[in-house]
Design an enzyme around this catalytic site. Structure first.
Site, PDB file in Angstrom:
ATOM      1  N   ARG A 105       0.883  -1.179   0.000  1.00 35.10           N
ATOM      2  CA  ARG A 105       0.000   0.000   0.000  1.00 35.10           C
ATOM      3  C   ARG A 105       0.910   1.216   0.000  1.00 35.10           C
ATOM      4  O   ARG A 105       1.614   1.475   0.988  1.00 35.10           O
ATOM      5  CB  ARG A 105      -0.906   0.021   1.220  1.00 35.10           C
ATOM      6  CG  ARG A 105      -1.559   1.387   1.408  1.00 35.10           C
ATOM      7  CD  ARG A 105      -2.702   1.393   2.347  1.00 35.10           C
ATOM      8  NE  ARG A 105      -3.834   0.682   1.756  1.00 35.10           N
ATOM      9  CZ  ARG A 105      -5.050   0.693   2.277  1.00 35.10           C
ATOM     10  NH1 ARG A 105      -5.293   1.355   3.392  1.00 35.10           N
ATOM     11  NH2 ARG A 105      -6.030   0.032   1.705  1.00 35.10           N
ATOM     12  N   HIS A 132      -7.154   0.682  -6.536  1.00 32.41           N
ATOM     13  CA  HIS A 132      -7.333  -0.237  -5.403  1.00 32.41           C
ATOM     14  C   HIS A 132      -7.895  -1.561  -5.947  1.00 32.41           C
ATOM     15  O   HIS A 132      -9.060  -1.906  -5.717  1.00 32.41           O
ATOM     16  CB  HIS A 132      -8.284   0.397  -4.384  1.00 32.41           C
ATOM     17  CG  HIS A 132      -8.211  -0.197  -3.014  1.00 32.41           C
ATOM     18  ND1 HIS A 132      -7.462  -1.322  -2.708  1.00 32.41           N
ATOM     19  CD2 HIS A 132      -8.796   0.187  -1.835  1.00 32.41           C
ATOM     20  CE1 HIS A 132      -7.596  -1.601  -1.430  1.00 32.41           C
ATOM     21  NE2 HIS A 132      -8.385  -0.702  -0.878  1.00 32.41           N
ATOM     22  N   GLN A 135      -9.632  -4.247  -3.636  1.00 33.92           N
ATOM     23  CA  GLN A 135     -10.954  -3.793  -3.205  1.00 33.92           C
ATOM     24  C   GLN A 135     -11.996  -4.181  -4.248  1.00 33.92           C
ATOM     25  O   GLN A 135     -13.089  -4.650  -3.926  1.00 33.92           O
ATOM     26  CB  GLN A 135     -10.944  -2.271  -3.011  1.00 33.92           C
ATOM     27  CG  GLN A 135     -12.266  -1.700  -2.547  1.00 33.92           C
ATOM     28  CD  GLN A 135     -12.625  -2.153  -1.147  1.00 33.92           C
ATOM     29  OE1 GLN A 135     -11.826  -2.050  -0.248  1.00 33.92           O
ATOM     30  NE2 GLN A 135     -13.834  -2.662  -0.976  1.00 33.92           N
ATOM     31  N   ASP A 226     -17.541   6.260  -1.567  1.00 32.02           N
ATOM     32  CA  ASP A 226     -16.242   6.250  -0.879  1.00 32.02           C
ATOM     33  C   ASP A 226     -16.085   7.628  -0.228  1.00 32.02           C
ATOM     34  O   ASP A 226     -16.842   8.570  -0.530  1.00 32.02           O
ATOM     35  CB  ASP A 226     -15.121   5.978  -1.902  1.00 32.02           C
ATOM     36  CG  ASP A 226     -13.738   5.874  -1.272  1.00 32.02           C
ATOM     37  OD1 ASP A 226     -13.632   5.733  -0.039  1.00 32.02           O
ATOM     38  OD2 ASP A 226     -12.732   5.939  -2.030  1.00 32.02           O
ATOM     39  N   CYS A 266     -16.403   1.050   0.410  1.00 29.11           N
ATOM     40  CA  CYS A 266     -15.169   0.282   0.624  1.00 29.11           C
ATOM     41  C   CYS A 266     -14.684   0.365   2.062  1.00 29.11           C
ATOM     42  O   CYS A 266     -13.938  -0.500   2.504  1.00 29.11           O
ATOM     43  CB  CYS A 266     -14.088   0.761  -0.334  1.00 29.11           C
ATOM     44  SG  CYS A 266     -13.762   2.527  -0.218  1.00 29.11           S
ATOM     45  N   ARG A 294     -13.193  -9.118   1.317  1.00 29.66           N
ATOM     46  CA  ARG A 294     -11.768  -8.866   1.068  1.00 29.66           C
ATOM     47  C   ARG A 294     -10.961 -10.134   1.365  1.00 29.66           C
ATOM     48  O   ARG A 294     -10.029 -10.493   0.631  1.00 29.66           O
ATOM     49  CB  ARG A 294     -11.255  -7.710   1.955  1.00 29.66           C
ATOM     50  CG  ARG A 294     -11.829  -6.343   1.639  1.00 29.66           C
ATOM     51  CD  ARG A 294     -11.345  -5.801   0.307  1.00 29.66           C
ATOM     52  NE  ARG A 294      -9.890  -5.722   0.219  1.00 29.66           N
ATOM     53  CZ  ARG A 294      -9.152  -4.683   0.636  1.00 29.66           C
ATOM     54  NH1 ARG A 294      -9.745  -3.633   1.157  1.00 29.66           N
ATOM     55  NH2 ARG A 294      -7.835  -4.690   0.488  1.00 29.66           N
TER      56      ARG A 294
HETATM   57  N1   CP Z   1     -11.026  -0.648   2.182  1.00 27.68           N
HETATM   58  C1   CP Z   1      -9.765  -0.629   2.658  1.00 27.68           C
HETATM   59  O1   CP Z   1      -8.796  -0.770   1.910  1.00 27.68           O
HETATM   60  O2   CP Z   1      -9.657  -0.511   4.002  1.00 27.68           O
HETATM   61  P1   CP Z   1      -8.310  -0.211   4.800  1.00 27.68           P
HETATM   62  O3   CP Z   1      -7.853   1.164   4.390  1.00 27.68           O
HETATM   63  O4   CP Z   1      -8.691  -0.300   6.242  1.00 27.68           O
HETATM   64  O5   CP Z   1      -7.279  -1.243   4.417  1.00 27.68           O
HETATM   65  N1  NVA Z   2     -10.202   6.516  -1.452  1.00 24.36           N
HETATM   66  C1  NVA Z   2      -9.828   6.063  -0.138  1.00 24.36           C
HETATM   67  C2  NVA Z   2      -9.956   4.575  -0.067  1.00 24.36           C
HETATM   68  C3  NVA Z   2      -9.622   3.965   1.255  1.00 24.36           C
HETATM   69  C4  NVA Z   2      -9.743   2.469   1.256  1.00 24.36           C
HETATM   70  C5  NVA Z   2      -8.409   6.515   0.169  1.00 24.36           C
HETATM   71  O1  NVA Z   2      -7.564   6.492  -0.746  1.00 24.36           O
HETATM   72  O2  NVA Z   2      -8.148   6.934   1.294  1.00 24.36           O
END
Ligand code: CP
Ligand code: NVA
Length: 321
Positions: A105, A132, A135, A226, A266, A294
């Protein structure tokens, strides 16, 4: 050996074909119904890099790796200090000497690509500012469960044209969903993203990008949202609250959709901003099933990604002797 997935890495949902996505979703559904996927990660160590916070991604990947017989090693932003203590590429060259694959990430998709270039094992995105993809695997699994199909399902994405929206767009054109994106002016997906989606679309069903929720919601199966302020955009929060306020997923907005509509998010949710607590916790919400998915989707993905990838056969010393 023939592999179910043609590629080694998952950096974008567009790295998978429609057949490959369906293969992941089929296996994920079987795992959820109790099928034992065995221990395809036995003897394998996977490094997980988290430059940004996470709950779902980290825990679901760690549990998935453990259940498949492997061993996760999580590294966090303040210890690895990517780009400051070491370059993404140098970090990756080291991890390649120890680990069998990397899940990352990161802020930057460019850093993710640099890691994939330096690691011989599979590299999987745990989200970047661009996309993502994992997701989306869970989201498509949830659409399949709740609507009964992926191709032809009607999904309204209400909110920011961000990383999750971008993966939705590519997934929609690959899988033949009918995706309606409703974003405030100036927050639509970037032109390059829309161009790529147009190229991927081929003859499949399409997507629309607009500003009017009433037109998009009239006959939808799913309303998806989101956060308005993604990680890294905190300085813009107040302006975004003002720009997105009319698109809150609340009872009044859902009244524009058919009564059987399902609501997805999400997560994490900013309750009272993009979605109200009563909708999130209400009878139309499937967000917690979606979050559970997930785990199943990533178990299936890992099992398929590592299918046919030989265990590390030799240490450098063995190679040299
Ligand atoms: N949806 C998602 O990726 O959650 P986290 O940011 O908690 O990993
Ligand atoms: N769009 C959000 C998604 C989190 C899972 C972010 O990037 O923070």
């Amino acid at each position: 050996m023939s592999r179910a997935l043609s590629g080694r890495d998952l950096l974008s949902i567009a790295d998978l074909s429609r057949d490959e996505i369906n293969t992941v979703l089929d296996l994920a559904g079987r795992a959820k119904r109790g099928e034992d996927l065995g221990a395809p990660l036995h003897g394998r160590n996977l490094a997980l890099i988290f430059q940004r916070p996470s709950n779902r991604t980290r825990v679901s990947f760690e549990v998935a790796i453990n259940r498949l017989g492997g061993h996760p090693i999580a590294l966090f932003g303040d210890e690895i200090r990517l780009g400051e203590r070491e370059t993404a590429s140098d970090i990756a060259r080291i991890l390649d000497r120890y680990a069998d694959g990397v899940i990352a990430r990161l802020t930057s998709q460019r850093d993710l690509v640099a890691i994939a270039a330096a690691v011989r094992g599979p590299v999987i995105s745990g989200m970047t500012d661009a996309e993502h993809p994992c997701q989306l695997l869970a989201d498509l699994m949830t659409v399949r469960e709740t609507v009964g199909k992926v191709a032809g399902a009607r999904v309204a994405y209400i909110g920011d044209g961000n990383n999750v929206c971008t993966s939705w767009l590519y997934a929609a054109v690959i899988c033949g969903l009918d995706l309606r994106i409703v974003a405030p002016p100036g927050y639509e997906p970037a032109a390059a993203v829309l161009d790529k989606a147009g190229r991927l679309r081929g003859n499949g069903t399409g997507f629309s990008v607009g500003h009017d929720p009433a037109a998009a919601l009239r006959d939808v199966d799913v309303v998806y949202t989101d956060v308005w302020t993604s990680m890294g955009q905190e300085a813009e929060q107040q302006r975004r609250r003002e720009d997105f306020g009319h698109l809150q997923v609340n009872e009044a907005l859902l009244a524009l959709a058919p009564p059987q509509v399902r609501v997805m998010h999400c997560l994490p949710a900013h309750r009272g901003e993009e979605i109200t607590g009563s909708v999130l916790d209400g009878p139309r919400s499937v967000v917690f099933d979606q979050a559970e998915n997930r785990l199943w989707a990533q178990m299936a993905l890992l099992a398929l990604v590592f299918e046919g990838v030989p265990e590390r056969s030799a240490t450098t010393a063995e190679v040299a002797s």
